[in-house]
Design an enzyme around this catalytic site. Structure first.
Site, short mmCIF file in Angstrom:
data_model
loop_
_atom_site.label_atom_id
_atom_site.label_comp_id
_atom_site.label_asym_id
_atom_site.label_seq_id
_atom_site.Cartn_x
_atom_site.Cartn_y
_atom_site.Cartn_z
N CYS A 170 15.52 26.47 13.48
CA CYS A 170 14.39 25.64 13.93
C CYS A 170 13.06 26.37 13.87
O CYS A 170 12.03 25.82 14.28
CB CYS A 170 14.65 25.11 15.33
SG CYS A 170 14.55 26.41 16.58
N CYS A 175 13.80 31.63 14.56
CA CYS A 175 15.13 31.05 14.48
C CYS A 175 15.43 30.56 13.06
O CYS A 175 14.60 29.87 12.46
CB CYS A 175 15.23 29.88 15.47
SG CYS A 175 16.81 29.03 15.37
N CYS A 206 17.18 32.25 20.59
CA CYS A 206 16.22 31.20 20.29
C CYS A 206 16.02 30.38 21.57
O CYS A 206 16.98 29.81 22.10
CB CYS A 206 16.75 30.31 19.18
SG CYS A 206 15.83 28.76 19.05
N GLU A 243 60.93 54.12 15.48
CA GLU A 243 60.45 52.94 16.20
C GLU A 243 58.93 52.83 16.08
O GLU A 243 58.28 53.73 15.55
CB GLU A 243 60.91 52.98 17.66
CG GLU A 243 60.50 54.21 18.40
CD GLU A 243 61.23 54.38 19.73
OE1 GLU A 243 62.43 54.10 19.82
OE2 GLU A 243 60.56 54.81 20.68
N ASP A 260 27.94 73.19 54.86
CA ASP A 260 29.34 72.96 55.21
C ASP A 260 29.53 73.06 56.73
O ASP A 260 30.30 72.33 57.33
CB ASP A 260 30.24 74.02 54.55
CG ASP A 260 30.32 73.83 53.06
OD1 ASP A 260 31.00 74.61 52.40
OD2 ASP A 260 29.67 72.88 52.56
N CYS A 308 17.06 22.73 18.96
CA CYS A 308 17.65 23.55 17.90
C CYS A 308 19.09 23.08 17.69
O CYS A 308 19.92 23.17 18.61
CB CYS A 308 17.59 25.01 18.36
SG CYS A 308 18.32 26.18 17.25
N LYS A 321 51.20 58.37 11.35
CA LYS A 321 50.05 57.51 11.68
C LYS A 321 49.62 56.71 10.46
O LYS A 321 49.42 57.28 9.38
CB LYS A 321 48.87 58.39 12.13
CG LYS A 321 49.12 59.08 13.46
CD LYS A 321 48.80 58.19 14.63
CE LYS A 321 47.33 58.15 14.86
NZ LYS A 321 46.88 58.62 16.14
N LYS A 329 54.99 52.73 16.91
CA LYS A 329 54.08 53.47 17.78
C LYS A 329 53.09 52.45 18.35
O LYS A 329 52.15 52.03 17.69
CB LYS A 329 53.36 54.57 17.01
CG LYS A 329 52.56 55.49 17.92
CD LYS A 329 52.07 56.71 17.16
CE LYS A 329 51.39 57.72 18.05
NZ LYS A 329 50.41 57.19 18.98
N TYR A 333 59.95 53.40 25.85
CA TYR A 333 60.44 54.18 24.71
C TYR A 333 61.12 55.51 25.07
O TYR A 333 61.42 56.30 24.19
CB TYR A 333 59.32 54.43 23.70
CG TYR A 333 58.04 55.01 24.28
CD1 TYR A 333 58.02 56.28 24.86
CD2 TYR A 333 56.86 54.30 24.21
CE1 TYR A 333 56.86 56.81 25.36
CE2 TYR A 333 55.68 54.83 24.72
CZ TYR A 333 55.69 56.08 25.29
OH TYR A 333 54.53 56.61 25.79
N ASP A 385 50.17 50.76 20.31
CA ASP A 385 48.81 51.26 20.52
C ASP A 385 48.29 50.76 21.87
O ASP A 385 47.61 49.75 21.95
CB ASP A 385 47.92 50.77 19.38
CG ASP A 385 46.62 51.53 19.32
OD1 ASP A 385 46.49 52.55 20.03
OD2 ASP A 385 45.73 51.12 18.56
S1 IVH Z 1 57.74 58.95 22.43
C1 IVH Z 1 57.06 63.57 23.80
N1 IVH Z 1 57.62 56.60 21.40
O1 IVH Z 1 52.19 57.91 21.50
C2 IVH Z 1 56.34 62.31 23.65
N2 IVH Z 1 55.61 57.56 22.14
O2 IVH Z 1 50.98 60.48 20.58
C3 IVH Z 1 57.31 61.18 23.57
N3 IVH Z 1 53.66 56.08 21.87
O3 IVH Z 1 51.71 59.46 24.58
C4 IVH Z 1 56.62 59.96 23.24
N4 IVH Z 1 54.74 54.40 21.01
O4 IVH Z 1 51.72 56.92 24.52
C5 IVH Z 1 56.93 57.60 21.95
N5 IVH Z 1 57.73 54.50 20.46
C6 IVH Z 1 57.03 55.47 21.02
C7 IVH Z 1 55.65 55.37 21.23
C8 IVH Z 1 54.97 56.45 21.80
C9 IVH Z 1 53.57 54.85 21.39
C10 IVH Z 1 52.52 56.86 22.37
C11 IVH Z 1 52.72 57.47 23.70
C12 IVH Z 1 52.45 58.92 23.54
C13 IVH Z 1 51.67 58.97 22.26
C14 IVH Z 1 51.90 60.29 21.58
#
Ligand code: IVH
Length: 683
Positions: free
Chosen positions: A408, A405, A423, A109, A30, A429, A311, A111, A220, A113
């Site tokens: 062929c 293959c 191949c 609503e 350092d 081929c 989920k 979720k 959201y 992904d």
């Molecule tokens: S509300 C206090 N709304 O799910 C947390 N989360 O497992 C409030 N996610 O980190 C989150 N759709 O990335 C909320 N309609 C939705 C969502 C949502 C996807 C995700 C979000 C969160 C994770 C939690």
């Protein structure tokens, strides 16, 4: 005191910073580090003209550990508890009823992904975008988030002065599939699913690359101290009025409900219809609508009590694997395919699943006749996750991967480090030949309308066409009434077709039109392995004609933006084959374009760098590395991939490799910083 010493110290300090913070392997004390730093500070005061924002004196070392700045969340980003059954949903609702009582509205609503982001707006302007990180500290991805089209940079309407909004960034399924199709076309590994791809994209260093991918978002959660409505559902509407993309009640993406029964109906609806959405969801989020209740309900260790996530189960079924067959792609790559007893899964009947490669079959120890689990989770293409051992095994012995293959019979090859067998019989081929023809006529290549796989297959089977040059030698006008058979892909039924005059006119017109297709697309069309659309464009712009491209050395190829060793080697071996050279000659004779047109060559900059050879290394702040290379070329300079005595300058960014630096120093080649380069071209 010298400028040379100043540059030397910078490079030493960069190198030891990297060793310390990134590699965690310091090789100096350092004390030594600090004394060099002090010496550099002194030299920089002495030579103010050598100012450089990237100097080690200008940043805190720890910045280098990661690519993005780490920023503490103003309010922690929590996660959600998960529920998997009606019972758990009912328990959650009961707990809330018991603890706060009264009539409670719940909002349900989707979720989404994807990847969670937190966006901060001040005076209606997006000022910062952070990833979730560990919930307390996130990464600043503002530059990348700015490229997402449905995230407003400037708000409209009556927005609060300062607030935070959270939502999910994701890659719509169609865009994901398109990206993978393009990757498959040039023989690259495929991305696993849209979520990982979105997350990887958001963490790309070059925001221009991010901008090329159609990321999308849905918000959201709105948080702030003033100007916000008292319920979640009303805040969603506020956010819509300021310009955000939020769920639509009309599409049933969000609903305000009271009873567990209604909630389960919403959940079941989406479990059954999730495949109709253009993006992936992995469940439903249930929230208490009234925000005043959120504080009252409080939170558990990591998640609030006012929300939970239901989920969906990954959709999975067990079915019997009847046979493993093999497909041969245009480039000769072999893909093993599982032929399954048809089974209904996530809205479609599944009959086949990709087994990817020999390693995958070995890893799962899949044998013909086994019962296997097929899953459609985040992945679009169904995949086999494991053997269902509740049934007796199929074959007694492990599956033996083919060594020749399937079409062929040529012995297969597998390159070092590549997952796929292939191949090598490219000109003999049939799936490779037809695949190449198909690629040649495709929209992004020669765009020859009317030339479909059926006609191409028929012409190939009749022996008239074995390569793309043969298309131009066909005596189409004599082929009226030609009969051929086409096979229905689904039913396997064969049907007879007759070539009509009108079809022939169209085929001829398309051949004629193809002579106007610019060089870069012709280059893509001839199907050099690993040369996709972008690389073809870069090579065409760089070398300007196929004749020059043919002569290019490995180093010259490597100096082109986006070209790595896999591509450089592939280009070289393509032009080493005499059959390919012959083919190009025939296509030239047919009138296709193998040179850039004059007006395509673009605006000319003053050739101030003419005669100079540059080597570019490291990461830059104002240019991306590729942009810098292009800039040098536009100004008449040459870019080379490796340092030699012919090199005029090395332009060094952050993290330039120590061996390159050593070589440059040994050969006495001046090392420029990005700033010095900018000054040089503007002088
Ligand atoms: S509300 C206090 N709304 O799910 C947390 N989360 O497992 C409030 N996610 O980190 C989150 N759709 O990335 C909320 N309609 C939705 C969502 C949502 C996807 C995700 C979000 C969160 C994770 C939690």
């Amino acid at each position: 005191m010298s400028k040379e010493r100043l540059l030397e110290l910078r490079s030493l300090l960069h190198e030891h910073n990297h060793r310390y913070y990134v590699l965690h392997q310091p090789t100096i004390s350092d004390f030594q580090f600090d004394s060099w730093m002090k010496e550099l500070e002194a030299l920089e005061t002495f030579f103010p003209e050598m100012l450089d924002n990237n100097s080690p004196t200008r940043r805190v070392g720890s910045d280098i550990t990661s690519k993005f700045e780490k920023v503490e969340h103003v309010r922690p980003m929590l996660s959600l508890t998960n529920s998997y059954s009606e019972e758990e949903v009912a328990d959650w609702v009961n707990r809330i009823d018991e603890s706060v009582g009264g009539e409670i509205d719940y909002v349900l609503e989707l979720k989404y992904d994807g990847v969670a982001v937190s966006l901060h707006y001040e005076e209606g302007v997006l000022v910062r975008a952070l990833t979730r990180g560990d919930g307390k500290v996130g990464e600043d991805v503002t530059a990348n988030v700015r490229t997402i089209k449905n995230i407003p940079l400037q708000l409209t309407g009556d927005y609060p002065k300062s607030f935070e909004i959270r939502g999910e960034v994701f890659l719509p399924r169609e865009a994901f599939e398109k990206m993978n199709a393009e990757r498959a076309e040039i023989g690259m590994d495929l991305y696993a699913n849209p979520r990982n791809t979105a997350s990887g994209t958001l963490k790309q260093l070059d925001s221009k690359e991010v901008a090329k991918r159609p990321l999308s978002s849905l918000m959201y959660f709105v948080l702030g101290d003033e100007g916000l409505a008292a319920t979640h559902s009303a805040r969603v509407e506020q956010a819509r009025s300021w310009g955000f993309d939020v769920p639509y009640a009309s599409k049933r993406m969000i609903e305000r409900l009271k009873s567990v029964e209604e909630m389960m109906a919403f959940i079941h609806y989406w479990d059954a219809h999730r495949n109709e959405l253009t993006f992936d969801i992995d469940g439903i989020v249930l929230k208490v609508d009234k925000i005043a209740l959120w504080d009252e309900l409080g939170m558990t260790a990591k998640s609030p009590r006012w929300a939970t996530a239901y989920k969906f189960k990954a959709e999975k079924v067990s079915t019997q694997l009847e046979q493993i067959t093999y497909q041969v792609g245009r480039t000769g790559a072999i893909t093993p395919v599982a032929n399954l007893k048809p089974v209904f899964l996530a809205g479609t009947t599944v009959k086949r699943a990709s087994l990817h490669n020999a390693d995958q079959i070995e890893k799962l120890d899949i044998r013909e006749g086994d019962w296997v689990f097929v899953e459609k989770g985040g992945e679009i293409i169904p995949k086999i996750t494991h053997v269902d051992l509740s049934h007796s095994r199929g074959s007694e012995n492990p599956h033996r991967y083919i060594s020749t293959c399937p079409v062929c019979s040529t012995p297969l090859l597998r390159m070092d480090g590549e997952a796929q067998h292939y191949c090598p019989n490219r000109d003999g081929c049939s799936p490779q030949i037809i695949g190449k023809l198909e690629h040649f006529v495709s929209r992004k290549a020669m765009n020859m309308e009317g030339w479909g796989v059926e006609t191409l297959t028929a012409f190939y089977q009749s022996g008239w066409v074995t390569n793309v040059a043969d298309l131009f030698a066909l005596k189409l006008s004599e082929m009226v009434g030609f009969e051929y058979w086409v096979e229905d892909e689904v039913s396997g039924e064969k049907r007879r077709r007759t070539l009509q005059q009108k079809t022939i006119d169209n085929l001829q017109e398309a051949l004629k039109e193809s002579r106007n297709v610019p060089f870069e697309r012709v280059l893509f069309a001839i199907g050099i392995r690993h040369v996709g659309e972008t690389v073809a464009k870069r090579l065409a712009k760089h070398f300007k004609s196929v004749d020059r491209l043919m002569m290019a050395s490995y180093d010259e190829l490597m100096a082109v933006a986006d070209v790595g060793d896999k591509i450089a080697e592939s280009v070289i071996s393509f032009f080493q084959l005499s059959s390919n050279l012959e083919l190009i000659n025939l296509l030239k004779v047919a009138g296709l374009q193998f040179e850039m047109e004059q007006e395509e060559l673009g605006e000319e900059l003053a050739p101030v760098l003419a005669g100079k050879i540059f080597v570019v290394s490291g990461v830059f702040s104002k240019y991306s590395r590729d942009e810098l290379k292009q800039d040098i070329e536009k100004r008449g300079g040459k870019v080379s991939g490796s340092i030699s005595s012919k090199t005029s300058f090395v332009v060094a960014g952050d993290d330039m490799g120590p061996s390159k630096r050593q070589k440059a120093e040994e050969l006495n080649i001046p090392i420029l910083t990005e700033q010095m380069y900018i000054e040089m071209i503007s002088a």
